[in-house]
Design a protein around this motif. Sequence first.
Motif, PDB file in Angstrom:
ATOM      1  N   SER A  23       0.895  -1.241  -0.063  1.00 34.99           N
ATOM      2  CA  SER A  23       0.093   0.054   0.089  1.00 34.99           C
ATOM      3  C   SER A  23       0.824   1.173   0.058  1.00 34.99           C
ATOM      4  O   SER A  23       0.123   2.298  -0.156  1.00 34.99           O
ATOM      5  CB  SER A  23      -0.761   0.016   1.288  1.00 34.99           C
ATOM      6  N   SER A  24       2.130   1.199   0.265  1.00 28.51           N
ATOM      7  CA  SER A  24       3.036   2.499   0.138  1.00 28.51           C
ATOM      8  C   SER A  24       3.017   2.882  -1.175  1.00 28.51           C
ATOM      9  O   SER A  24       2.945   4.311  -1.261  1.00 28.51           O
ATOM     10  CB  SER A  24       4.346   2.158   0.800  1.00 28.51           C
ATOM     11  N   ALA A  25       3.066   2.259  -2.333  1.00 27.51           N
ATOM     12  CA  ALA A  25       3.031   2.754  -3.494  1.00 27.51           C
ATOM     13  C   ALA A  25       1.673   3.682  -3.756  1.00 27.51           C
ATOM     14  O   ALA A  25       1.739   4.795  -4.232  1.00 27.51           O
ATOM     15  CB  ALA A  25       3.267   1.852  -4.663  1.00 27.51           C
ATOM     16  N   LEU A  26       0.488   2.983  -3.178  1.00 30.88           N
ATOM     17  CA  LEU A  26      -0.685   3.629  -3.487  1.00 30.88           C
ATOM     18  C   LEU A  26      -0.824   5.011  -2.634  1.00 30.88           C
ATOM     19  O   LEU A  26      -1.225   6.008  -3.207  1.00 30.88           O
ATOM     20  CB  LEU A  26      -1.730   2.780  -3.112  1.00 30.88           C
ATOM     21  N   VAL A  30      -1.196   8.775  -4.294  1.00 30.97           N
ATOM     22  CA  VAL A  30      -2.315   9.586  -4.039  1.00 30.97           C
ATOM     23  C   VAL A  30      -1.771  10.945  -3.489  1.00 30.97           C
ATOM     24  O   VAL A  30      -2.197  12.104  -4.034  1.00 30.97           O
ATOM     25  CB  VAL A  30      -3.134   9.044  -2.912  1.00 30.97           C
ATOM     26  N   LYS A  31      -0.767  10.924  -2.685  1.00 31.37           N
ATOM     27  CA  LYS A  31      -0.151  12.191  -2.303  1.00 31.37           C
ATOM     28  C   LYS A  31       0.369  12.836  -3.441  1.00 31.37           C
ATOM     29  O   LYS A  31       0.365  14.266  -3.522  1.00 31.37           O
ATOM     30  CB  LYS A  31       0.992  12.008  -1.158  1.00 31.37           C
ATOM     31  N   GLU A  32       1.207  12.261  -4.264  1.00 29.44           N
ATOM     32  CA  GLU A  32       1.747  13.048  -5.444  1.00 29.44           C
ATOM     33  C   GLU A  32       0.660  13.404  -6.445  1.00 29.44           C
ATOM     34  O   GLU A  32       0.868  14.294  -7.191  1.00 29.44           O
ATOM     35  CB  GLU A  32       2.766  11.836  -6.248  1.00 29.44           C
ATOM     36  N   GLY A  33      -0.322  12.742  -6.575  1.00 29.25           N
ATOM     37  CA  GLY A  33      -1.449  13.152  -7.477  1.00 29.25           C
ATOM     38  C   GLY A  33      -1.897  14.527  -7.146  1.00 29.25           C
ATOM     39  O   GLY A  33      -2.623  14.954  -7.970  1.00 29.25           O
ATOM     40  N   ARG A  85      12.391   6.658  -4.866  1.00 23.69           N
ATOM     41  CA  ARG A  85      12.120   5.679  -5.775  1.00 23.69           C
ATOM     42  C   ARG A  85      10.828   5.995  -6.243  1.00 23.69           C
ATOM     43  O   ARG A  85      10.584   5.944  -7.673  1.00 23.69           O
ATOM     44  CB  ARG A  85      12.498   4.423  -5.331  1.00 23.69           C
ATOM     45  N   LEU A  86       9.711   5.991  -5.394  1.00 26.49           N
ATOM     46  CA  LEU A  86       8.457   6.091  -6.093  1.00 26.49           C
ATOM     47  C   LEU A  86       8.114   7.421  -6.823  1.00 26.49           C
ATOM     48  O   LEU A  86       7.554   7.342  -7.787  1.00 26.49           O
ATOM     49  CB  LEU A  86       7.454   5.828  -4.694  1.00 26.49           C
ATOM     50  N   LYS A  87       8.836   8.491  -6.265  1.00 22.51           N
ATOM     51  CA  LYS A  87       8.842   9.822  -6.670  1.00 22.51           C
ATOM     52  C   LYS A  87       9.299   9.682  -8.337  1.00 22.51           C
ATOM     53  O   LYS A  87       8.649  10.263  -9.246  1.00 22.51           O
ATOM     54  CB  LYS A  87       9.231  10.967  -5.868  1.00 22.51           C
ATOM     55  N   ASN A  92       8.779   9.436 -14.146  1.00 28.53           N
ATOM     56  CA  ASN A  92       8.969   8.651 -15.283  1.00 28.53           C
ATOM     57  C   ASN A  92       7.944   8.443 -15.961  1.00 28.53           C
ATOM     58  O   ASN A  92       7.520   8.579 -17.201  1.00 28.53           O
ATOM     59  CB  ASN A  92       9.941   7.480 -14.935  1.00 28.53           C
ATOM     60  N   ARG A  93       6.832   8.061 -15.351  1.00 29.46           N
ATOM     61  CA  ARG A  93       5.556   7.513 -15.822  1.00 29.46           C
ATOM     62  C   ARG A  93       4.796   8.825 -16.469  1.00 29.46           C
ATOM     63  O   ARG A  93       4.320   8.771 -17.519  1.00 29.46           O
ATOM     64  CB  ARG A  93       4.672   7.172 -15.016  1.00 29.46           C
ATOM     65  N   VAL A  94       5.089  10.059 -15.815  1.00 27.75           N
ATOM     66  CA  VAL A  94       4.122  11.114 -16.360  1.00 27.75           C
ATOM     67  C   VAL A  94       5.110  11.439 -17.640  1.00 27.75           C
ATOM     68  O   VAL A  94       4.424  11.961 -18.666  1.00 27.75           O
ATOM     69  CB  VAL A  94       4.226  12.365 -15.221  1.00 27.75           C
TER      70      VAL A  94
END
Length: 153
Positions: A23-26, A30-33, A85-87, A92-94
């Motif tokens: 759940s950490s990625a989610l 959500v925070k990044e969104g 890493r998640l950021k 990268n996805r964006v």
Amino acid sequence: MQEQAATSSVAASLPSSSERSSSSALQVEVKEGMESDDEIRRVPDMGGEAAGASGGSVAHPDRVQGTTEGTRRKGKSPADKENKRLKRLLRNRVSAQQARERKKAYLLELEVRVKELEKKNSEVEERLSTLQNENQMLRHILKNTTAGMQERK
């Protein structure tokens, strides 16, 4: 008694290690969104050379002092590394999505240009055919008139 209740409620609210990893990625996404695109792409200033080059003796809480090698950074915690890493993955996805959108727009623009050039090409070919027919007809007329004038002489 209250300490046990407080401890158990805190423990109950914390996710297990398996829940944290899934759940950490989610949670980060959500925070990044909620951040703007500029904030997502911004690389945080870590206070590296710029702070050291100013000549001031500012103590950095993220540095270990007193070593014989000079000052060096502490290792980041695993949570910080995971967040970073998640950021990076999200940026990268964006970026990849934006590149796909740019490519799609470019291809659409090229397709429009191809259609315009094909239309122009067919118009030019039609004009060429008309001019060749006219030229052939004029040559035939010229040949007939010169032949008729030579017969009169």
